[in-house]
Design a protein around this motif. Structure first.
Motif, PDB file in Angstrom:
ATOM      1  N   ILE A  73     -30.777  -8.563  37.841  1.00 54.70           N
ATOM      2  CA  ILE A  73     -30.355  -9.335  36.667  1.00 54.70           C
ATOM      3  C   ILE A  73     -29.881  -8.367  35.599  1.00 54.70           C
ATOM      4  CG2 ILE A  73     -31.048 -11.083  34.975  1.00 54.70           C
ATOM      5  CD1 ILE A  73     -33.536 -11.557  36.869  1.00 54.70           C
ATOM      6  N   CYS A  74     -28.747  -8.665  34.985  1.00 53.17           N
ATOM      7  CA  CYS A  74     -28.202  -7.814  33.919  1.00 53.17           C
ATOM      8  C   CYS A  74     -27.922  -8.671  32.693  1.00 53.17           C
ATOM      9  CB  CYS A  74     -26.914  -7.126  34.382  1.00 53.17           C
ATOM     10  SG  CYS A  74     -27.062  -6.267  35.961  1.00 53.17           S
ATOM     11  N   TYR A  75     -28.589  -8.359  31.591  1.00 53.34           N
ATOM     12  CA  TYR A  75     -28.434  -9.134  30.357  1.00 53.34           C
ATOM     13  C   TYR A  75     -27.931  -8.230  29.238  1.00 53.34           C
ATOM     14  CZ  TYR A  75     -29.633 -11.749  26.132  1.00 53.34           C
ATOM     15  OH  TYR A  75     -29.576 -12.375  24.911  1.00 53.34           O
ATOM     16  N   PHE A  76     -26.925  -8.728  28.508  1.00 60.13           N
ATOM     17  CA  PHE A  76     -26.323  -7.986  27.393  1.00 60.13           C
ATOM     18  C   PHE A  76     -26.200  -8.911  26.189  1.00 60.13           C
ATOM     19  CE2 PHE A  76     -24.577  -6.825  31.497  1.00 60.13           C
ATOM     20  CZ  PHE A  76     -24.723  -5.443  31.547  1.00 60.13           C
ATOM     21  N   ARG A  77     -26.592  -8.401  25.003  1.00 59.01           N
ATOM     22  CA  ARG A  77     -26.386  -9.162  23.755  1.00 59.01           C
ATOM     23  C   ARG A  77     -25.729  -8.257  22.729  1.00 59.01           C
ATOM     24  NH1 ARG A  77     -26.993 -13.323  20.722  1.00 59.01           N
ATOM     25  NH2 ARG A  77     -27.959 -14.628  22.318  1.00 59.01           N
ATOM     26  N   TRP A  78     -24.625  -8.765  22.143  1.00 57.89           N
ATOM     27  CA  TRP A  78     -23.876  -7.990  21.150  1.00 57.89           C
ATOM     28  C   TRP A  78     -23.540  -8.797  19.896  1.00 57.89           C
ATOM     29  CZ3 TRP A  78     -22.057  -9.515  25.916  1.00 57.89           C
ATOM     30  CH2 TRP A  78     -21.087 -10.500  25.929  1.00 57.89           C
ATOM     31  N   ALA A  79     -23.906 -10.110  19.896  1.00 58.62           N
ATOM     32  CA  ALA A  79     -23.641 -10.946  18.716  1.00 58.62           C
ATOM     33  C   ALA A  79     -24.469 -12.214  18.834  1.00 58.62           C
ATOM     34  CB  ALA A  79     -22.148 -11.276  18.602  1.00 58.62           C
ATOM     35  N   GLU A  80     -24.466 -13.007  17.767  1.00 58.17           N
ATOM     36  CA  GLU A  80     -25.208 -14.263  17.775  1.00 58.17           C
ATOM     37  C   GLU A  80     -24.455 -15.322  18.588  1.00 58.17           C
ATOM     38  OE1 GLU A  80     -28.282 -14.722  16.432  1.00 58.17           O
ATOM     39  OE2 GLU A  80     -28.180 -12.563  16.106  1.00 58.17           O
ATOM     40  N   GLY A  81     -25.206 -16.339  19.057  1.00 55.75           N
ATOM     41  CA  GLY A  81     -24.594 -17.459  19.756  1.00 55.75           C
ATOM     42  C   GLY A  81     -24.346 -17.181  21.231  1.00 55.75           C
ATOM     43  N   ASP A  82     -23.976 -18.248  21.951  1.00 50.38           N
ATOM     44  CA  ASP A  82     -23.741 -18.132  23.389  1.00 50.38           C
ATOM     45  C   ASP A  82     -22.606 -17.175  23.714  1.00 50.38           C
ATOM     46  OD1 ASP A  82     -25.792 -19.892  23.845  1.00 50.38           O
ATOM     47  OD2 ASP A  82     -24.504 -21.635  24.177  1.00 50.38           O
ATOM     48  N   ASP A  83     -21.635 -17.071  22.816  1.00 50.76           N
ATOM     49  CA  ASP A  83     -20.499 -16.183  23.070  1.00 50.76           C
ATOM     50  C   ASP A  83     -20.847 -14.715  22.827  1.00 50.76           C
ATOM     51  OD1 ASP A  83     -18.943 -18.350  23.721  1.00 50.76           O
ATOM     52  OD2 ASP A  83     -18.118 -18.580  21.702  1.00 50.76           O
ATOM     53  N   GLY A  84     -22.037 -14.464  22.318  1.00 52.68           N
ATOM     54  CA  GLY A  84     -22.431 -13.092  22.022  1.00 52.68           C
ATOM     55  C   GLY A  84     -23.371 -12.492  23.033  1.00 52.68           C
ATOM     56  N   GLU A  85     -23.500 -13.143  24.187  1.00 51.58           N
ATOM     57  CA  GLU A  85     -24.371 -12.619  25.230  1.00 51.58           C
ATOM     58  C   GLU A  85     -23.773 -12.894  26.601  1.00 51.58           C
ATOM     59  OE1 GLU A  85     -28.195 -14.518  25.054  1.00 51.58           O
ATOM     60  OE2 GLU A  85     -27.428 -16.465  25.710  1.00 51.58           O
ATOM     61  N   ALA A  86     -24.199 -12.132  27.565  1.00 51.58           N
ATOM     62  CA  ALA A  86     -23.775 -12.332  28.953  1.00 51.58           C
ATOM     63  C   ALA A  86     -24.942 -12.014  29.859  1.00 51.58           C
ATOM     64  CB  ALA A  86     -22.587 -11.438  29.296  1.00 51.58           C
ATOM     65  N   LEU A  87     -25.092 -12.814  30.916  1.00 51.07           N
ATOM     66  CA  LEU A  87     -26.139 -12.585  31.901  1.00 51.07           C
ATOM     67  C   LEU A  87     -25.529 -12.710  33.289  1.00 51.07           C
ATOM     68  CD1 LEU A  87     -29.798 -13.748  31.863  1.00 51.07           C
ATOM     69  CD2 LEU A  87     -28.439 -14.109  33.930  1.00 51.07           C
ATOM     70  N   PHE A  88     -25.731 -11.685  34.097  1.00 51.38           N
ATOM     71  CA  PHE A  88     -25.208 -11.664  35.452  1.00 51.38           C
ATOM     72  C   PHE A  88     -26.355 -11.592  36.459  1.00 51.38           C
ATOM     73  CE2 PHE A  88     -21.593 -10.298  33.031  1.00 51.38           C
ATOM     74  CZ  PHE A  88     -20.472 -10.671  33.768  1.00 51.38           C
ATOM     75  N   LEU A  89     -26.203 -12.303  37.559  1.00 60.16           N
ATOM     76  CA  LEU A  89     -27.043 -12.131  38.736  1.00 60.16           C
ATOM     77  C   LEU A  89     -26.219 -11.362  39.763  1.00 60.16           C
ATOM     78  CD1 LEU A  89     -28.608 -15.707  39.024  1.00 60.16           C
ATOM     79  CD2 LEU A  89     -29.482 -13.718  37.793  1.00 60.16           C
ATOM     80  N   SER A  90     -26.880 -10.553  40.559  1.00 59.80           N
ATOM     81  CA  SER A  90     -26.101  -9.642  41.399  1.00 59.80           C
ATOM     82  C   SER A  90     -26.838  -9.289  42.687  1.00 59.80           C
ATOM     83  CB  SER A  90     -25.797  -8.354  40.618  1.00 59.80           C
ATOM     84  OG  SER A  90     -25.099  -7.426  41.404  1.00 59.80           O
ATOM     85  N   SER A  91     -26.060  -8.902  43.678  1.00 61.48           N
ATOM     86  CA  SER A  91     -26.627  -8.360  44.914  1.00 61.48           C
ATOM     87  C   SER A  91     -26.780  -6.849  44.834  1.00 61.48           C
ATOM     88  CB  SER A  91     -25.719  -8.706  46.103  1.00 61.48           C
ATOM     89  OG  SER A  91     -24.445  -8.101  45.947  1.00 61.48           O
ATOM     90  N   ALA A  92     -26.261  -6.231  43.759  1.00 59.77           N
ATOM     91  CA  ALA A  92     -26.133  -4.768  43.702  1.00 59.77           C
ATOM     92  C   ALA A  92     -27.154  -4.121  42.787  1.00 59.77           C
ATOM     93  CB  ALA A  92     -24.735  -4.385  43.228  1.00 59.77           C
ATOM     94  N   ASP A  93     -27.679  -2.995  43.239  1.00 55.75           N
ATOM     95  CA  ASP A  93     -28.433  -2.113  42.359  1.00 55.75           C
ATOM     96  C   ASP A  93     -27.467  -1.202  41.617  1.00 55.75           C
ATOM     97  OD1 ASP A  93     -31.158  -2.908  42.902  1.00 55.75           O
ATOM     98  OD2 ASP A  93     -30.867  -2.087  44.903  1.00 55.75           O
ATOM     99  N   TRP A  94     -27.971  -0.516  40.584  1.00 58.04           N
ATOM    100  CA  TRP A  94     -27.113   0.375  39.800  1.00 58.04           C
ATOM    101  C   TRP A  94     -27.143   1.767  40.431  1.00 58.04           C
ATOM    102  CZ3 TRP A  94     -26.798  -0.643  33.838  1.00 58.04           C
ATOM    103  CH2 TRP A  94     -26.286  -1.934  33.637  1.00 58.04           C
TER     104      TRP A  94
END
Length: 546
Positions: A458-479
């Motif tokens: 799971i990869c979660y990023f937040r850079w601003a308020e609201g739904d448009d200011g965050e992203a969450l990805f599910l993945s098969s890949a490790d970093w």
């Protein structure tokens, strides 16, 4: 036992098989001075033996097979004494060395390689710590190993076989209570069409707390539905006995178009995957083995269904394998969906794997080795820029199995140094040292080791308020560089705000507050237990779904 002489050369020793080496006194029955003997311990013999109650004072007592052999070793050599001995095992390189570009059929090449994999190049020798130098040096010479490859072990040379102790011990108080994964009845009513449910909304499954059976049920419904035209699935690790694979075979028998992308080089699952590939081909399914030089590690299932005058796709995307057995032991997230963009992207991945055409940027998915790494770097930079601009809630939370890619590590460091809070939940290898003053003091790395194997990415990023200011990805890949550049992997965004919050609430937040199964990595590379043992993320999730 084999006594060594010119007519009895050193025997073939299979990978990780248990043997004894003994130095004997005197001469054999023929007057020959052959002092070294090798005793092979059959794999079928139990390594842990429960003693009868009448000789253990009514208590539970056990003896190791190696102790029994050691006590009776001289019985194998009548008339001679055992002057010195040691148990030993050798680890061999078990990679199947196949030059994929030199073979017209990868499956045939790997099938032939399986017969010799247990006798590959020796890489490590283990002996007991009391093994005389004379015997260990002799073994090193036989296996052509340097002194650095010798490991002296204080105890049994194969601790894994002590698992037999668990099965034989009568200690119910020390065992986990039985747990049965829940069917998501509220979101996916039993005995109702899954296709009809997915037309309304996506369904997120959290394994092993929720059952893997809905995935099997979706495929079963697809096989039985005359309006289903085609089924495509990736196969990385599956069981030797698999209802999913049986269903694919049945679908092909019924005349549906079946495409299976079988990863033949999934380590130690090669034989099972080759067998399934042959069975699928025998009933007319299209079987491909991915891309030469790249492992297909993505977990995708795609169904094409005729609905009136239109065609509609249904899919399943997962962080884990299509293996119902491990779905009860590993934590993973899977998405059942009829989303037009995600299923179109999945179809593009399958076409890429089958036709080897040019890469076309997906609508929503990130696909390795093409754009996944660059997209993760872009998101880290976005969080970094927000933190530098003064956004106090800039945040990165990543849950993966391993973190070793240098560029991604530097991206995390830059975001943290700019002021973003970075939490990493890494089950295994992590090459980022957290807590270094002025370098990584804004980064916390923890791992959770509990009843279930943590496997979701799971990869979660937040850079601003609201739904448009965050992203969450599910993945098969490790970093890891191998995942980003030498495997076919997928990551997909969770755009539904309700599902995104559920992932955060169930698969991230509990692990950040675990005080029972969590370990925190220090700047010196050592991990220490966290907290007072009162909060377990896995136990909380089991209670949630009970």
């Amino acid at each position: 036992p084999v006594g060594l002489d010119p007519a009895h050369p050193f025997p073939q020793v299979a990978n990780k098989s248990l043997h004894f080496i003994a130095r004997l006194s005197g001469k054999d029955a023929f007057g020959r001075d052959n002092r070294i003997a090798i005793v092979k311990v059959p794999r079928v013999l139990p390594r842990v033996i429960k003693l009868p109650a009448n000789i253990s004072d009514g208590r539970q007592a056990f003896a190791l097979l190696t102790s029994v052999i050691r006590a009776h070793l001289e019985d194998l050599f009548p008339g001679r004494k055992v002057e010195a001995f040691s148990q030993f095992r050798v680890t061999r390189d078990s990679d199947l060395e196949v030059d994929e570009e030199e073979f017209a059929n990868l499956r045939h090449a790997l099938r032939s390689g399986l017969t010799t994999r247990h006798f590959g190049r020796a890489v490590r020798l283990e002996v007991v710590n009391s093994c005389p130098a004379e015997l260990s040096e002799f073994l090193l010479e036989q296996f052509r190993l340097p002194n650095a490859a010798l490991y002296r072990v204080n105890g049994p040379v194969n601790l894994v076989r002590l698992n037999e102790l668990i099965d034989q011990t009568d200690a119910p108080g020390m065992r986990f209570k039985p747990f049965e994964p829940a069917w998501p009845t509220g979101r996916l009513p039993r005995h109702k069409s899954i296709f009809e449910r997915l037309k309304k909304a996506d369904v997120l499954l959290h394994h092993p707390f929720e059952s893997f059976e809905p995935v099997v049920a979706l495929l079963r419904e697809a096989v039985d539905d005359p309006d289903v035209l085609s089924i495509k699935q990736t196969i990385y690790r599956t069981d030797a006995k698999s209802e999913l694979m049986d269903l694919l075979i049945e679908a092909a028998r019924r005349g549906k178009e079946v495409m299976a992308v079988v990863e033949l080089k999934a380590r130690f699952d090669e034989e099972a995957n080759i067998n399934w590939a042959e069975r699928l081909e025998a009933v007319g399914a299209q079987v491909v083995y991915g891309i030469v030089g790249y492992k297909t590690h993505a977990k995708l299932l795609l169904i094409m269904r005729r609905e009136g005058t239109k065609l509609r796709r249904y899919g399943h995307l997962s962080t884990g394998n299509y293996n119902p057995k491990t779905a009860r032991l590993y934590t993973d997230l899977g998405l059942l969906t009829a989303d037009a963009d995600l299923t179109a992207d999945a179809d593009s991945v399958f076409r890429q794997l089958a036709s080897l055409g040019k890469f076309k940027a997906p609508r929503r998915m990130q696909v390795a080795p093409f754009n996944m790494h660059s997209r993760m770097m872009e998101l880290l930079a976005q969080v970094e820029n927000a933190a530098r601009a003064g956004y106090k809630k800039a945040r990165v939370v990543v849950k993966i199995n391993a973190l070793t890619d240098a560029e991604l590590i530097h991206g995390l460091l830059r975001a943290a140094q700019a002021g973003a809070k970075v939490d990493l939940i890494v089950r295994g290898a992590c090459m980022l040292p957290p807590g270094l003053p002025g370098v990584s003091d804004n980064i916390v790395v923890r791992s959770v080791v509990g009843r279930f194997l943590e496997h979701s990415r799971i990869c979660y990023f937040r850079w601003a308020e609201g739904d448009d200011g965050e992203a969450l990805f599910l993945s098969s890949a490790d970093w890891m560089s191998r995942n980003m550049f030498r495997r076919i992997e997928v990551a997909w965004p969770v755009l539904d705000a309700r599902l995104r919050q559920r992932v955060i609430d169930e698969a991230l937040q509990p692990y950040l507050h675990d005080t029972k199964d969590a370990w925190q990595l220090g700047p010196d590379g050592r991990s220490v237990r966290i907290g007072d043992g009162s909060i377990s993320a896995q136990q909380a999730l089991m209670s949630l779904y009970t």
